[in-house]
Design a protein around this motif. Structure first.
Motif, PDB file in Angstrom:
ATOM      1  N   GLN A 176       0.831  -1.262   0.062  1.00 37.28           N
ATOM      2  CA  GLN A 176       0.020  -0.040   0.113  1.00 37.28           C
ATOM      3  C   GLN A 176       0.696   1.188  -0.049  1.00 37.28           C
ATOM      4  O   GLN A 176       0.501   2.119  -0.651  1.00 37.28           O
ATOM      5  N   GLY A 177       1.923   1.176   0.813  1.00 36.41           N
ATOM      6  CA  GLY A 177       2.695   2.389   0.943  1.00 36.41           C
ATOM      7  C   GLY A 177       3.557   2.800  -0.396  1.00 36.41           C
ATOM      8  O   GLY A 177       3.526   3.786  -0.960  1.00 36.41           O
ATOM      9  N   LEU A 178       4.160   1.664  -1.103  1.00 38.03           N
ATOM     10  CA  LEU A 178       4.923   1.670  -2.225  1.00 38.03           C
ATOM     11  C   LEU A 178       3.957   2.101  -3.396  1.00 38.03           C
ATOM     12  O   LEU A 178       4.525   2.921  -4.116  1.00 38.03           O
ATOM     13  N   ARG A 179       2.741   1.762  -3.409  1.00 37.17           N
ATOM     14  CA  ARG A 179       1.588   2.057  -4.391  1.00 37.17           C
ATOM     15  C   ARG A 179       1.432   3.524  -4.296  1.00 37.17           C
ATOM     16  O   ARG A 179       1.616   4.031  -5.421  1.00 37.17           O
ATOM     17  N   THR A 180       1.243   4.361  -3.237  1.00 37.01           N
ATOM     18  CA  THR A 180       1.202   5.638  -3.132  1.00 37.01           C
ATOM     19  C   THR A 180       2.467   6.263  -3.597  1.00 37.01           C
ATOM     20  O   THR A 180       2.349   7.330  -4.184  1.00 37.01           O
ATOM     21  N   TRP A 181       3.570   5.780  -3.016  1.00 42.83           N
ATOM     22  CA  TRP A 181       4.897   6.306  -3.275  1.00 42.83           C
ATOM     23  C   TRP A 181       5.248   6.271  -4.848  1.00 42.83           C
ATOM     24  O   TRP A 181       5.703   7.253  -5.461  1.00 42.83           O
ATOM     25  N   LEU A 182       4.890   5.298  -5.693  1.00 35.59           N
ATOM     26  CA  LEU A 182       5.026   5.181  -6.908  1.00 35.59           C
ATOM     27  C   LEU A 182       4.240   6.118  -7.674  1.00 35.59           C
ATOM     28  O   LEU A 182       4.783   6.832  -8.717  1.00 35.59           O
ATOM     29  N   ARG A 183       2.903   6.344  -7.375  1.00 41.17           N
ATOM     30  CA  ARG A 183       2.070   7.476  -7.999  1.00 41.17           C
ATOM     31  C   ARG A 183       2.552   8.724  -7.788  1.00 41.17           C
ATOM     32  O   ARG A 183       2.780   9.673  -8.743  1.00 41.17           O
ATOM     33  N   ARG A 184       3.249   9.140  -6.640  1.00 41.65           N
ATOM     34  CA  ARG A 184       4.054  10.393  -6.363  1.00 41.65           C
ATOM     35  C   ARG A 184       5.163  10.546  -7.334  1.00 41.65           C
ATOM     36  O   ARG A 184       5.323  11.563  -7.756  1.00 41.65           O
ATOM     37  N   LEU A 185       5.787   9.492  -7.264  1.00 39.74           N
ATOM     38  CA  LEU A 185       7.164   9.530  -8.113  1.00 39.74           C
ATOM     39  C   LEU A 185       6.979   9.676  -9.423  1.00 39.74           C
ATOM     40  O   LEU A 185       7.600  10.490 -10.317  1.00 39.74           O
ATOM     41  N   HIS A 186       5.833   8.899 -10.149  1.00 32.98           N
ATOM     42  CA  HIS A 186       5.598   9.422 -11.088  1.00 32.98           C
ATOM     43  C   HIS A 186       5.120  10.591 -11.765  1.00 32.98           C
ATOM     44  O   HIS A 186       5.437  11.293 -12.608  1.00 32.98           O
ATOM     45  N   ASP A 187       4.167  11.182 -10.707  1.00 34.96           N
ATOM     46  CA  ASP A 187       3.826  12.580 -10.939  1.00 34.96           C
ATOM     47  C   ASP A 187       5.048  13.560 -10.813  1.00 34.96           C
ATOM     48  O   ASP A 187       4.940  14.608 -11.606  1.00 34.96           O
ATOM     49  N   GLU A 188       6.229  13.216 -10.360  1.00 36.25           N
ATOM     50  CA  GLU A 188       7.334  13.872 -10.219  1.00 36.25           C
ATOM     51  C   GLU A 188       8.025  13.884 -11.521  1.00 36.25           C
ATOM     52  O   GLU A 188       8.781  14.748 -12.099  1.00 36.25           O
ATOM     53  N   ILE A 189       8.449  12.528 -12.291  1.00 35.70           N
ATOM     54  CA  ILE A 189       9.247  12.340 -13.155  1.00 35.70           C
ATOM     55  C   ILE A 189       8.744  12.298 -14.251  1.00 35.70           C
ATOM     56  O   ILE A 189       9.204  12.298 -15.540  1.00 35.70           O
ATOM     57  N   HIS A 190       7.337  11.720 -14.457  1.00 37.56           N
ATOM     58  CA  HIS A 190       6.609  11.785 -15.634  1.00 37.56           C
ATOM     59  C   HIS A 190       7.212  10.659 -16.743  1.00 37.56           C
ATOM     60  O   HIS A 190       7.082  11.113 -17.959  1.00 37.56           O
ATOM     61  N   VAL A 191       7.906   9.824 -16.442  1.00 37.71           N
ATOM     62  CA  VAL A 191       8.281   9.024 -17.290  1.00 37.71           C
ATOM     63  C   VAL A 191       7.280   7.745 -17.822  1.00 37.71           C
ATOM     64  O   VAL A 191       6.340   7.552 -17.001  1.00 37.71           O
ATOM     65  N   THR A 192       6.761   7.784 -19.229  1.00 33.80           N
ATOM     66  CA  THR A 192       5.852   6.729 -19.618  1.00 33.80           C
ATOM     67  C   THR A 192       5.949   5.267 -19.053  1.00 33.80           C
ATOM     68  O   THR A 192       7.105   4.778 -19.067  1.00 33.80           O
ATOM     69  N   SER A 193       4.922   5.028 -18.381  1.00 31.83           N
ATOM     70  CA  SER A 193       5.059   3.768 -17.592  1.00 31.83           C
ATOM     71  C   SER A 193       3.927   2.780 -17.809  1.00 31.83           C
ATOM     72  O   SER A 193       2.839   3.352 -17.980  1.00 31.83           O
ATOM     73  N   ILE A 194       4.278   1.548 -17.856  1.00 32.00           N
ATOM     74  CA  ILE A 194       3.218   0.644 -17.799  1.00 32.00           C
ATOM     75  C   ILE A 194       3.399  -0.425 -16.529  1.00 32.00           C
ATOM     76  O   ILE A 194       4.534  -1.213 -16.605  1.00 32.00           O
ATOM     77  N   LEU A 195       2.357  -0.647 -15.880  1.00 28.16           N
ATOM     78  CA  LEU A 195       2.497  -1.347 -14.808  1.00 28.16           C
ATOM     79  C   LEU A 195       1.562  -2.610 -15.026  1.00 28.16           C
ATOM     80  O   LEU A 195       0.238  -2.515 -15.340  1.00 28.16           O
ATOM     81  N   VAL A 196       2.209  -3.950 -14.960  1.00 27.44           N
ATOM     82  CA  VAL A 196       1.199  -5.172 -14.894  1.00 27.44           C
ATOM     83  C   VAL A 196       0.925  -5.605 -13.454  1.00 27.44           C
ATOM     84  O   VAL A 196       1.634  -5.521 -12.448  1.00 27.44           O
ATOM     85  N   THR A 197      -0.338  -5.795 -13.222  1.00 26.42           N
ATOM     86  CA  THR A 197      -0.671  -6.340 -12.135  1.00 26.42           C
ATOM     87  C   THR A 197      -1.984  -7.174 -12.274  1.00 26.42           C
ATOM     88  O   THR A 197      -2.793  -6.828 -13.070  1.00 26.42           O
ATOM     89  N   HIS A 198      -2.396  -7.894 -11.083  1.00 29.31           N
ATOM     90  CA  HIS A 198      -3.720  -8.510 -11.091  1.00 29.31           C
ATOM     91  C   HIS A 198      -4.417  -8.180 -10.175  1.00 29.31           C
ATOM     92  O   HIS A 198      -5.420  -8.645  -9.784  1.00 29.31           O
ATOM     93  N   ASP A 199      -3.932  -7.128  -9.224  1.00 30.56           N
ATOM     94  CA  ASP A 199      -4.768  -6.596  -8.152  1.00 30.56           C
ATOM     95  C   ASP A 199      -5.408  -5.335  -8.816  1.00 30.56           C
ATOM     96  O   ASP A 199      -4.779  -4.211  -9.125  1.00 30.56           O
TER      97      ASP A 199
END
Lengths: 358, 317
Positions: A176-199
Motif C-alpha cells: 500500500q505504501g509503495l503504491r502511493t509512493w510510486l504514484r507520487r514518483l510518477h507525478d514527479e518524473i513523468h516517465v511513460t510507464s506500464i504497470l502489470v498487475t492482477h490486483d
C-alpha cells in the motif's frame, strides 16, 4: 503517442497468450495492464521490452515514439524493466546495481566516472535510499529492494518504464505504501510507464488509464473511473470488485428481474430473451419493510461489520446469495442480526444481454 | 521473543534449551514445545558417546592410520632418501606429466562445465534431461571401462586406430590417451557444482542486465560468472584433485612407459611393484599432500557456496 502496438499475437505451443492486441499509450502516462493470471498481460509487457517476440504477422508493429523497434533487441530499446522478484544483481552493492546500466554503455556514450557517481547518488535520493548505496541486496527489506530496482531501471533514462507485478512479492502494508509512493514518483518524473498487475485495487489507485485483459484480449481501456463504473463487458464487471449476478429476462424491450422491471434498462426491438443483471454490493440497500419501490425479500445469513462498511450476506427465497454493503450507521440503526428477514432494494444495476452488449 | 531464539544476520536460528529448568516458568507452550523437541531430537548421553566413538574408531582405522603410515613409510629411510625419490628422472617426468594433464584437463572441463550449465539452467531444448544424465555418465561407469572405451576407439586394433596409425598418430599408450581418459573421467565435476546453483538463481538477473543495455558478453562477465564463481572454484578444485589422482582409466590407456606415459599414481604403483617401498610411499605422500590441500581449499570454498545457495533459495521478502 509514445508507444504504439498493433496486431500483436503470441502463442506458446498450443496456448494462445495474446490474440491480436493493439494498444496506444500516451507520452508520460501511467497505464496499468490488469487481468487474471494467464490473461497475457506479462507477455505483452515482455514483448514491449524485447524480452519476447510476437508471432510473425505482416501487420504487427511495435513503435516507440514513431520508431519501429520490433527488430531491435532488448538492449537497444532503452526500456527500464522492473521485475516482480527485483532481479537485483546479488553480488553487487546497491550503488553498483544502479550504476550498471551506465557502466555497460559503449565507451563513447558512457558518462564519466564522477558523473555516474553523481547520478547514482541522485537516483538513490529519489527512491529514498540515500546512504544505503554500499549495502548488498540481501541486506535490504523487500520494499527497499524494489525501490533499488526502480532506481536501477531509471538510471538509463528509459523511454518507457515497464513494471511487472512490482509489488506482488511484498506484504499488504508495504504494498500500500509503495503504491502511493510510486504514484507520487510518477507525478514527479513523468516517465511513460506500464504497470502489470492482477490486483484491481492497485490498478485503479495508481494508473491514469487501465487496460483490462482477459484470455489474451483487451476487454476495455479506460480511466479507473470508467472501467469501474462503466464496464464494457461482463468480464470487466465481474473482475473489478465484488458483484452480484442475477439471471433476469428482457420482456417487451425492458429488463426484468424476478418480475420486477429494472429502471433505465431498455432494449428497443428486443422483445424476449435472457439477460444478466449485475449489481455491486454498494448498489443495494436493505430495509426491514416494503415501501412500494421494486425490491425482493431475503434472509440475512452472515454479517461482517469489521471494516469501513458492514458486509451483509443474504439469501433470497430461491436460494441465491446476495452481498450487500451497508454503511455502519444503517447497520446499527436497523439492528440487523443473522436470520432477520429483510427486503433488498436495488439502487442501480447493469444489464448485459448475451450477443447484445451495452 | 521465545526464549532460546536468537536472530543473527537477518536469519532466524532457533536453539532449543535441552534442560527443562532453563525454560522460564509460566510459559507453558514453550515448555511443551521444547520438551517435545528434546525428546525427539536429543539422545541420551551414552548413545551420543557411542556414536561419536565408533565414528572416530572407524575414521582412525580407514583414514588417519593409513595417512600417517604413508608419511611414516616414506620417511623410514631418512629425509635424504625421501627427497631423492622426487629428483629421480622418472619421478620428475611423472610429476611433469601429471601437471600437464591437469593443466590441460581442468581448463577444458571448466569451459565445458560452464557451457553445459549455462545451456541446462537458462534454456529449454529437446534432449535436455538426456544431457543431464550424460554428464553424470563418468560417475556411473567404472574408470577402467572409461579407459577401455578409448582403447577400443583409438587402439591399434580399435575402430579409428589403424586410420590414425597411417598418419603416425598414436593416442593409446601415449600422452594424448592419458589426457583423453582424464578429461572423460573429470568432466562432470564443474558442471555438477554449477548446474544446481544456476537453476536456483534463474535468469531474471540476466534479463535485467540485457534490459539495461548490456551485451551478451557483458552480461556473462558481469552478472552470470560472478554469481557462480564460488561454485565454479569448488568444481575446479575437485576436478583438479581427480585429474591428478586418477588411476583406473589412465592405467588402461597409459601403457606404463617409464619417463613418458606415467603419471604420479601410476608411478607409485610401479615403484611399489618393484619393492621400492620408500620411494613408492614418498611419491604417494605427495599425492596425499595434494589431497590435504584440496580438502582445506574445499572446506574454505564450501561455506561460501553454501551461503550463495542459501541466498538463492531465500524467498523474496
Amino acid at each position: 503517442m509514445s508507444i504504439e502496438l498493433t496486431h500483436i499475437s503470441k502463442a506458446f505451443g498450443t496456448y494462445q497468450a495474446l490474440r491480436d492486441v493493439s494498444l496506444a499509450i500516451n507520452d508520460g502516462e501511467l497505464v496499468a495492464l490488469l487481468g487474471p493470471s494467464g490473461s497475457g498481460k506479462t507477455t505483452l509487457l515482455r514483448i514491449i521490452a524485447g524480452l519476447d517476440t510476437p508471432a510473425v504477422d505482416p501487420r504487427s508493429r511495435i513503435r516507440f515514439y514513431h520508431e519501429d523497434v520490433a527488430s531491435r533487441p532488448a538492449a537497444e530499446r532503452r526500456v527500464g524493466f522492473v521485475f516482480q522478484h527485483y532481479a537485483l544483481f546479488r553480488h553487487m552493492s546497491i550503488f553498483d546495481n544502479v550504476a550498471f546500466g551506465m557502466r555497460v554503455m559503449p565507451r563513447k556514450s558512457r558518462p564519466a566516472k564522477n558523473e555516474i557517481e553523481r547520478r547514482v547518488t541522485e537516483l538513490l535520493r529519489l527512491v529514498q535510499l540515500d546512504g544505503l548505496g554500499r549495502r548488498f541486496p540481501s541486506q535490504l527489506s523487500g520494499g527497499q529492494r524494489q525501490r533499488a530496482a526502480l532506481a536501477r531501471a531509471l538510471a538509463v533514462e528509459p523511454r518507457v518504464l515497464l513494471l511487472d507485478e512490482p509489488f506482488g512479492a511484498l506484504d499488504a502494508k508495504v504494498r500500500q505504501g509503495l503504491r502511493t509512493w510510486l504514484r507520487r514518483l510518477h507525478d514527479e518524473i513523468h516517465v511513460t510507464s506500464i504497470l502489470v498487475t492482477h490486483d484491481q485495487e492497485e490498478a485503479l489507485e495508481v494508473a491514469d488509464r487501465v487496460v483490462v485483459m482477459n484470455q489474451g484480449r483487451i476487454e476495455q481501456i479506460g480511466t479507473p473511473e470508467e472501467v469501474f463504473h462503466k464496464p464494457a463487458t461482463q468480464f470487466v464487471m465481474e473482475f473489478l470488485g465484488q458483484v452480484n449476478v442475477f439471471r433476469g429476462r428482457v420482456q417487451g424491450g425492458k429488463a426484468v428481474l424476478a418480475g420486477v422491471p429494472l429502471e433505465g434498462h431498455y432494449f428497443p426491438g428486443k422483445e424476449e430473451g435472457a439477460a444478466m443483471v449485475y449489481m455491486r454490493p454498494h448498489e443495494l440497500d436493505i430495509k426491514l419493510y416494503k415501501n412500494g419501490a421494486p425490491s425482493f425479500p431475503a434472509k440475512i445469513t452472515r454479517i461482517n461489520p469489521a471494516g469501513s462498511v458492514a458486509k451483509v450476506t443474504t439469501r433470497t427465497n430461491d436460494g441465491q446469495d446476495v452481498l450487500v454493503d451497508l454503511s455502519l450507521e444503517d447497520y446499527e440503526r436497523l439492528n440487523l442480526t443473522e436470520g432477520t428477514h429483510v427486503h433488498i432494494y436495488p439502487k442501480s444495476s447493469r444489464v448485459f444481454l448475451p450477443e447484445y452488449e451495452i | 521473543m521465545v526464549d532460546g531464539t536468537e536472530v543473527s544476520g537477518g536469519r532466524m536460528s532457533v536453539t532449543v534449551q535441552s534442560l527443562p529448568g532453563a525454560i522460564p516458568k509460566g510459559s507453558l507452550v514453550e515448555t511443551n514445545l521444547a520438551g517435545r523437541l528434546r525428546l525427539a531430537t536429543d539422545e541420551r548421553s551414552w548413545v551420543k558417546a557411542l556414536l561419536i566413538t565408533s565414528t572416530l574408531v572407524f575414521l582412525t582405522l580407514v583414514l588417519f592410520v593409513p595417512l600417517a603410515a604413508i608419511f611414516a613409510e616414506a620417511l623410514r629411510k631418512g629425509v635424504a632418501v625421501y627427497f631423492a625419490s622426487f629428483t629421480d628422472a622418472h619421478a620428475l617426468s611423472a610429476i611433469r606429466l601429471t601437471l600437464l594433464v591437469a593443466i590441460i584437463c581442468v581448463p577444458l572441463n571448466l569451459v565445458f562445465g560452464l557451457a553445459a550449465s549455462w545451456a541446462i539452467a537458462k534454456f529449454q531444448f529437446p534432449g535436455k534431461s538426456m544431457l543431464i544424465t550424460l554428464i553424470d555418465l563418468p560417475f556411473a561407469v567404472s574408470p577402467v571401462i572409461s579407459g577401455l572405451i578409448f582403447v577400443l576407439l583409438f587402439g591399434l586394433r580399435g575402430w579409428l586406430g589403424p586410420w590414425l596409425d597411417s598418419y603416425h598418430i598414436q593416442i593409446i599408450f601415449a600422452v594424448p590417451g592419458v589426457i583423453l581418459a582424464t578429461l572423460f573421467v573429470t568432466f562432470p565435476f564443474v558442471a555438477r557444482e554449477v548446474i544446481p546453483l544456476m537453476q536456483e538463481q534463474g535468469s531474471d538477473e540476466e534479463l535485467a542486465a540485457v534490459s539495461l543495455g548490456a551485451s551478451g558478453w557483458q552480461t556473462f562477465w558481469r552478472v552470470t560468472l560472478p554469481n557462480v564463481k564460488w561454485a565454479l572454484l569448488y568444481g575446479v578444485i575437485l576436478c583438479n584433485a581427480r585429474a591428478m589422482g586418477e588411476f583406473g582409466a589412465v592405467n588402461v590407456v597409459s601403457g606404463h612407459v617409464r619417463g613418458k606415459t606415467n603419471t604420479l599414481p601410476l608411478h607409485v604403483e610401479i615403484l611399489y611393484n618393484e619393492y621400492n617401498f620408500a620411494a613408492a610411499f614418498a611419491v604417494a605422500s605427495l599425492l596425499a599432500l595434494l589431497a590435504l590441500i584440496t580438502l582445506a581449499l574445499k572446506s574454505a570454498v564450501e561455506w561460501r557456496v553454501r551461503r550463495e545457495f542459501e541466498q538463492a533459495l531465500e524467498p523474496p521478502t
